[in-house]
Write an enzyme that holds these catalytic residues in place. Structure first.
Site, PDB file in Angstrom:
ATOM      1  N   CYS A   1     -38.618 -57.656 -49.144  1.00 15.79           N
ATOM      2  CA  CYS A   1     -38.668 -59.114 -49.109  1.00 15.79           C
ATOM      3  C   CYS A   1     -40.123 -59.560 -48.974  1.00 15.79           C
ATOM      4  O   CYS A   1     -40.921 -58.937 -48.279  1.00 15.79           O
ATOM      5  CB  CYS A   1     -37.877 -59.742 -47.968  1.00 15.79           C
ATOM      6  SG  CYS A   1     -36.139 -59.279 -47.968  1.00 15.79           S
TER       7      CYS A   1
ATOM      8  N   GLU B   1     -35.400 -43.531 -61.673  1.00 15.81           N
ATOM      9  CA  GLU B   1     -35.818 -44.820 -61.131  1.00 15.81           C
ATOM     10  C   GLU B   1     -35.879 -45.918 -62.200  1.00 15.81           C
ATOM     11  O   GLU B   1     -35.434 -47.034 -61.963  1.00 15.81           O
ATOM     12  CB  GLU B   1     -37.213 -44.606 -60.512  1.00 15.81           C
ATOM     13  CG  GLU B   1     -37.764 -45.736 -59.738  1.00 15.81           C
ATOM     14  CD  GLU B   1     -39.067 -45.351 -59.039  1.00 15.81           C
ATOM     15  OE1 GLU B   1     -39.762 -44.410 -59.482  1.00 15.81           O
ATOM     16  OE2 GLU B   1     -39.405 -46.005 -58.045  1.00 15.81           O
TER      17      GLU B   1
ATOM     18  N   ASN C   1     -38.545 -61.300 -43.375  1.00 18.80           N
ATOM     19  CA  ASN C   1     -38.630 -59.978 -43.984  1.00 18.80           C
ATOM     20  C   ASN C   1     -38.408 -58.959 -42.872  1.00 18.80           C
ATOM     21  O   ASN C   1     -39.115 -58.976 -41.877  1.00 18.80           O
ATOM     22  CB  ASN C   1     -40.021 -59.781 -44.609  1.00 18.80           C
ATOM     23  CG  ASN C   1     -40.279 -58.335 -44.985  1.00 18.80           C
ATOM     24  OD1 ASN C   1     -39.347 -57.597 -45.310  1.00 18.80           O
ATOM     25  ND2 ASN C   1     -41.539 -57.927 -44.939  1.00 18.80           N
ATOM     26  N   GLY C   2     -37.408 -58.078 -43.042  1.00 21.16           N
ATOM     27  CA  GLY C   2     -37.148 -57.060 -42.023  1.00 21.16           C
ATOM     28  C   GLY C   2     -35.666 -57.009 -41.705  1.00 21.16           C
ATOM     29  O   GLY C   2     -34.833 -57.483 -42.494  1.00 21.16           O
TER      30      GLY C   2
ATOM     31  N   ARG D   1     -41.743 -56.945 -53.974  1.00 21.02           N
ATOM     32  CA  ARG D   1     -41.119 -56.581 -52.692  1.00 21.02           C
ATOM     33  C   ARG D   1     -39.606 -56.764 -52.713  1.00 21.02           C
ATOM     34  O   ARG D   1     -38.924 -56.395 -51.748  1.00 21.02           O
ATOM     35  CB  ARG D   1     -41.705 -57.434 -51.561  1.00 21.02           C
ATOM     36  CG  ARG D   1     -43.201 -57.285 -51.426  1.00 21.02           C
ATOM     37  CD  ARG D   1     -43.728 -58.188 -50.339  1.00 21.02           C
ATOM     38  NE  ARG D   1     -43.433 -57.657 -49.029  1.00 21.02           N
ATOM     39  CZ  ARG D   1     -44.246 -56.888 -48.323  1.00 21.02           C
ATOM     40  NH1 ARG D   1     -45.420 -56.569 -48.802  1.00 21.02           N
ATOM     41  NH2 ARG D   1     -43.900 -56.451 -47.142  1.00 21.02           N
TER      42      ARG D   1
ATOM     43  N   GLU E   1     -40.753 -34.979 -59.270  1.00 20.42           N
ATOM     44  CA  GLU E   1     -41.382 -36.257 -59.628  1.00 20.42           C
ATOM     45  C   GLU E   1     -40.896 -36.730 -61.005  1.00 20.42           C
ATOM     46  O   GLU E   1     -40.598 -37.911 -61.193  1.00 20.42           O
ATOM     47  CB  GLU E   1     -42.911 -36.096 -59.586  1.00 20.42           C
ATOM     48  CG  GLU E   1     -43.723 -37.281 -60.094  1.00 20.42           C
ATOM     49  CD  GLU E   1     -43.577 -38.555 -59.267  1.00 20.42           C
ATOM     50  OE1 GLU E   1     -42.876 -38.560 -58.251  1.00 20.42           O
ATOM     51  OE2 GLU E   1     -44.160 -39.578 -59.679  1.00 20.42           O
TER      52      GLU E   1
ATOM     53  N   TRP F   1     -34.925 -58.679 -51.047  1.00 24.67           N
ATOM     54  CA  TRP F   1     -34.275 -57.394 -51.328  1.00 24.67           C
ATOM     55  C   TRP F   1     -33.145 -57.302 -50.314  1.00 24.67           C
ATOM     56  O   TRP F   1     -33.364 -57.213 -49.116  1.00 24.67           O
ATOM     57  CB  TRP F   1     -35.259 -56.237 -51.152  1.00 24.67           C
ATOM     58  CG  TRP F   1     -34.692 -54.932 -51.610  1.00 24.67           C
ATOM     59  CD1 TRP F   1     -34.644 -54.449 -52.878  1.00 24.67           C
ATOM     60  CD2 TRP F   1     -34.088 -53.921 -50.778  1.00 24.67           C
ATOM     61  NE1 TRP F   1     -34.047 -53.214 -52.898  1.00 24.67           N
ATOM     62  CE2 TRP F   1     -33.690 -52.869 -51.622  1.00 24.67           C
ATOM     63  CE3 TRP F   1     -33.828 -53.806 -49.411  1.00 24.67           C
ATOM     64  CZ2 TRP F   1     -33.066 -51.716 -51.154  1.00 24.67           C
ATOM     65  CZ3 TRP F   1     -33.210 -52.667 -48.944  1.00 24.67           C
ATOM     66  CH2 TRP F   1     -32.834 -51.637 -49.817  1.00 24.67           C
TER      67      TRP F   1
ATOM     68  N   LYS G   1     -38.915 -40.244 -61.418  1.00 20.56           N
ATOM     69  CA  LYS G   1     -39.384 -41.320 -62.313  1.00 20.56           C
ATOM     70  C   LYS G   1     -38.298 -41.677 -63.323  1.00 20.56           C
ATOM     71  O   LYS G   1     -38.058 -42.853 -63.597  1.00 20.56           O
ATOM     72  CB  LYS G   1     -40.643 -40.886 -63.061  1.00 20.56           C
ATOM     73  CG  LYS G   1     -41.907 -40.893 -62.251  1.00 20.56           C
ATOM     74  CD  LYS G   1     -42.403 -42.303 -62.012  1.00 20.56           C
ATOM     75  CE  LYS G   1     -43.383 -42.357 -60.863  1.00 20.56           C
ATOM     76  NZ  LYS G   1     -42.813 -42.128 -59.536  1.00 20.56           N
TER      77      LYS G   1
ATOM     78  N   HIS H   1     -28.845 -20.055 -59.200  1.00 17.41           N
ATOM     79  CA  HIS H   1     -28.062 -20.028 -57.957  1.00 17.41           C
ATOM     80  C   HIS H   1     -27.088 -21.200 -57.877  1.00 17.41           C
ATOM     81  O   HIS H   1     -26.635 -21.545 -56.787  1.00 17.41           O
ATOM     82  CB  HIS H   1     -29.009 -20.000 -56.745  1.00 17.41           C
ATOM     83  CG  HIS H   1     -29.868 -18.784 -56.730  1.00 17.41           C
ATOM     84  ND1 HIS H   1     -29.398 -17.537 -56.388  1.00 17.41           N
ATOM     85  CD2 HIS H   1     -31.159 -18.613 -57.102  1.00 17.41           C
ATOM     86  CE1 HIS H   1     -30.370 -16.646 -56.505  1.00 17.41           C
ATOM     87  NE2 HIS H   1     -31.450 -17.277 -56.938  1.00 17.41           N
TER      88      HIS H   1
ATOM     89  N   LYS I   1     -40.785 -52.408 -54.244  1.00 18.95           N
ATOM     90  CA  LYS I   1     -42.006 -51.608 -54.182  1.00 18.95           C
ATOM     91  C   LYS I   1     -42.315 -51.156 -52.761  1.00 18.95           C
ATOM     92  O   LYS I   1     -42.753 -50.047 -52.535  1.00 18.95           O
ATOM     93  CB  LYS I   1     -43.160 -52.453 -54.726  1.00 18.95           C
ATOM     94  CG  LYS I   1     -44.500 -51.768 -54.743  1.00 18.95           C
ATOM     95  CD  LYS I   1     -44.595 -50.842 -55.906  1.00 18.95           C
ATOM     96  CE  LYS I   1     -45.924 -50.109 -55.951  1.00 18.95           C
ATOM     97  NZ  LYS I   1     -45.791 -48.845 -56.686  1.00 18.95           N
TER      98      LYS I   1
END
Ligand code: M6R
Length: 603
Positions: A2, A482, A98-99, A27, A475, A74, A479, A498, A598
């Site tokens: 947020c 995402e 925010n939080g 955010r 990674e 968010w 990516k 395995h 982000k």
């Protein structure tokens, strides 16, 4: 997550709030809203989805006023609906938050007579404040009492009916900055938000409450005492955000990598030896490096583990921040604890840092945002110098994190007597070659664009690598997941047999990251095992590696040849480009992928 903003201005604030929220949209982008004060009365507009929906709403239903607060969300408590969108309002109080308020259920129970309209924790803040005002407290005292009752993490901004020259902000656990203008004052989640309005910023400390009028700010600390906080000048460049002619921030940030990495490397090692300006870390007595981070920053730590262990002979633990402190790991009193975070605000990483306080010998951080909480709470914060990263998918920050961590490993190796001056110079020369090699790898973009058309049709993909290419496989998969929403997993190629090899069939592309390193032959053997089971292998290696690997692969991406030790930094580029172009083929929202934000400032 947020983003919040507040303006006590001289002009109509609605357009200013919306422009500022654009800079905070990284955010969160589930919903957005603003509240303003006109003729002493609060009013608000809120819309679900991206900020553009709020802008459209304001065209048809404008909101006058010269004082205002705004929010981009968010979602945590309650889905992305108009009712759950901020600002929340109770009587004459409007709040953006925010939080997470952890005790909101208890507070809500205490306020059971009040007509709650949303499922959020945040509305409780407005209702509690309004409750105190109804009991006769002034807005200042009502906010102070409200904030003192909140548990959890928050940055909040308040506006009140009948108070056109008052805005109150408070911070505990989530960042909040005060901007100083000319007859105007501002609040914002970060300096980037405030950039177009002012270059003079005060960062609130934990527990601070800021009482703003157009002529200035009074800040009280957690004990209610007057606090004297610095006003800092923020360089224009540090808050500049544009796409630089690219279609997406992610593309711009990928193509900035040769430049920012080169600047970063020159900062840490201008010559043949690592020489960090100002205070330098000292690993001489360190017996263990404990690295903690989240997401891509965690993957950077996993790569760096190989460097610390192989170059410096230092045992190294790498943890996911959200798991770390709950495990209550013992920390050696001679340990260097190292926290890596682009934003410097990731709640789990910050909490992990606090866990190591008074346990580890030294707390280092590797951050992009110099004024962030993680930077400020470290013994020494080392900048990655990547510049503002806006794309939710971290690219240039990752490469610069690796650049800094490589320098730290070389420094530790020298301090531990494991390398001599000649070897140090040789390693630094290899690092310095990387920006040029990255530029070459970026030139392979068109080749990747064409080939990802097939990858975009897959519903699942595997990335394989050995040694330090194993974290790079993670990674690559992160990516791809995402931004293209294709299910992807990264595996150590030797581990495939395995269990995960059961996933292999003609429909699952398998991307094998195989620079010619000591494990190249073993990686190629693992690749053959996949091909023997009809797996469609996309091999990423250099020209000689491609020739040595033989026929039968589905496709090959030829990379520049590189000395293996720092190959992970170079192989980040195909991982990024594969994800980016697959996402473009699929038409997903590259810079603002669904469900993500982000900066993750909640646990
Ligand atoms: O700001 P941080 O580096 O602490 O963020 C950590 C992760 O949230 C971040 O790396 C995330 O995984 C990225 N979106 C990956 O591209």
């Amino acid at each position: 997550m947020c983003g919040i903003v507040g303006v006590l201005g001289k002009h109509e604030v609605a357009p200013i709030l919306v422009e500022t929220l654009k800079r905070l949209e990284y955010r969160g982008y589930d919903s957005a809203g603003i509240a303003t004060l006109a003729d002493g009365r609060l009013d608000r507009r809120r819309a679900v989805g991206k900020l553009v929906n709020l802008s459209d709403l304001l065209v048809h239903d404008p909101l006058p006023g010269k004082s205002g607060i705004g929010h981009t969300r968010w979602a945590t408590h309650g889905g992305p609906t108009v009712a759950n969108a901020h600002p929340h309002r109770a009587g004459g109080v409007a709040v953006v938050h925010n939080g997470i308020i952890e005790n909101y259920k208890e507070l809500r129970a205490q306020l059971s007579g009040q007509p709650f309209e949303s499922e959020t924790d945040s509305e409780t803040i407005a209702r509690l404040c309004e409750h105190h005002i109804a009991q006769g407290l002034s807005p200042r005292d009502a906010v102070t009492r409200t904030v003192n009752a909140l548990e959890g993490a928050f940055a909040v901004a308040f506006l009140f009916d009948g108070e056109p020259d008052l805005m109150i902000g408070a911070r505990k656990g989530s960042p909040l900055a005060v901007g100083h203008g000319d007859g105007e004052m501002y609040l914002g989640s970060d300096a980037i938000a405030l950039g177009p309005m002012t270059d003079r910023v005060t960062y609130l400390e934990e527990g601070d409450i800021a009482f703003l009028t157009r002529s200035g700010v009074e800040i009280r600390d957690a004990d209610g005492k007057l606090a004297n906080r610095d006003v800092r000048m923020i360089a224009g460049q540090a808050t500049q955000i544009d796409k630089g002619g690219h279609k997406h921030f992610m593309a711009k940030e990928m193509f900035e990598q040769p430049t920012v990495l080169s600047e970063c490397l020159a900062y840490y090692a201008p010559g043949d030896t690592v020489a960090i300006p100002g205070q330098s870390p000292d690993f001489t007595d360190t017996d263990r490096v404990t690295m903690v981070a989240c997401g891509t920053a965690h993957i950077a730590c996993q790569v760096a583990k190989y460097w610390f262990e192989q170059l410096a002979g230092l045992p190294c633990d790498v943890d996911i921040a959200s798991e770390f402190r709950y495990r209550e790991p013992p920390i050696s009193g001679r340990a260097t604890a190292l926290f890596v975070s682009q934003s410097g605000e990731t709640a789990d990483t910050l909490a992990a840092l606090r866990y190591t306080r008074d346990k580890a010998a030294t707390i280092l951080s590797v951050v992009n945002v110099a004024e962030s909480s993680i930077a400020r709470e470290s013994d020494l914060a080392l900048p990655i110098m990547a510049g503002v990263e806006v794309g939710v998918a971290s690219t240039k920050a990752f490469v610069c994190q690796l650049g800094v961590l490589a320098n730290l490993a070389i420094l530790a190796a020298r301090q531990k007597g494991r390398i001599d001056a000649a070897r140090e110079a040789e390693l630094l020369a290899q690092l310095r070659a990387l920006p040029g090699l990255i530029s070459q790898a970026l030139m392979g973009e068109e080749q990747i664009r064409r080939r990802t058309a097939k990858l975009a049709q897959a519903t699942s993909a595997l990335f394989l690598g050995r040694g330090p290419m194993y974290p790079m496989a993670l990674e690559g998969a992160l990516k791809l997941k995402e931004i293209s929403y294709i299910h992807a997993e990264g595996y150590a190629s030797g581990e495939l047999k395995h269990g995960p090899i059961a996933l292999v069939d003609k429909a699952v592309p398998v991307i094998v990251l195989a620079p010619r390193d000591a494990l190249f032959d073993k990686t190629i053997s693992n690749m053959q095992e996949v091909m023997a089971r009809d797996g469609r292998v996309w091999l990423v290696t250099d020209a000689v590696g491609a020739a040595q690997a033989g026929d039968g692969v589905w496709d090959t991406l030829v990379m520049p040849a590189i000395d293996p030790i720092f190959a992970p930094i170079l192989y980040a580029i195909p991982a990024q480009l594969i994800a980016y172009h697959t996402a473009l083929h699929k038409g997903t929202d590259v810079d603002q992928p669904r469900n993500l934000a982000k900066s993750v400032t909640v646990e």
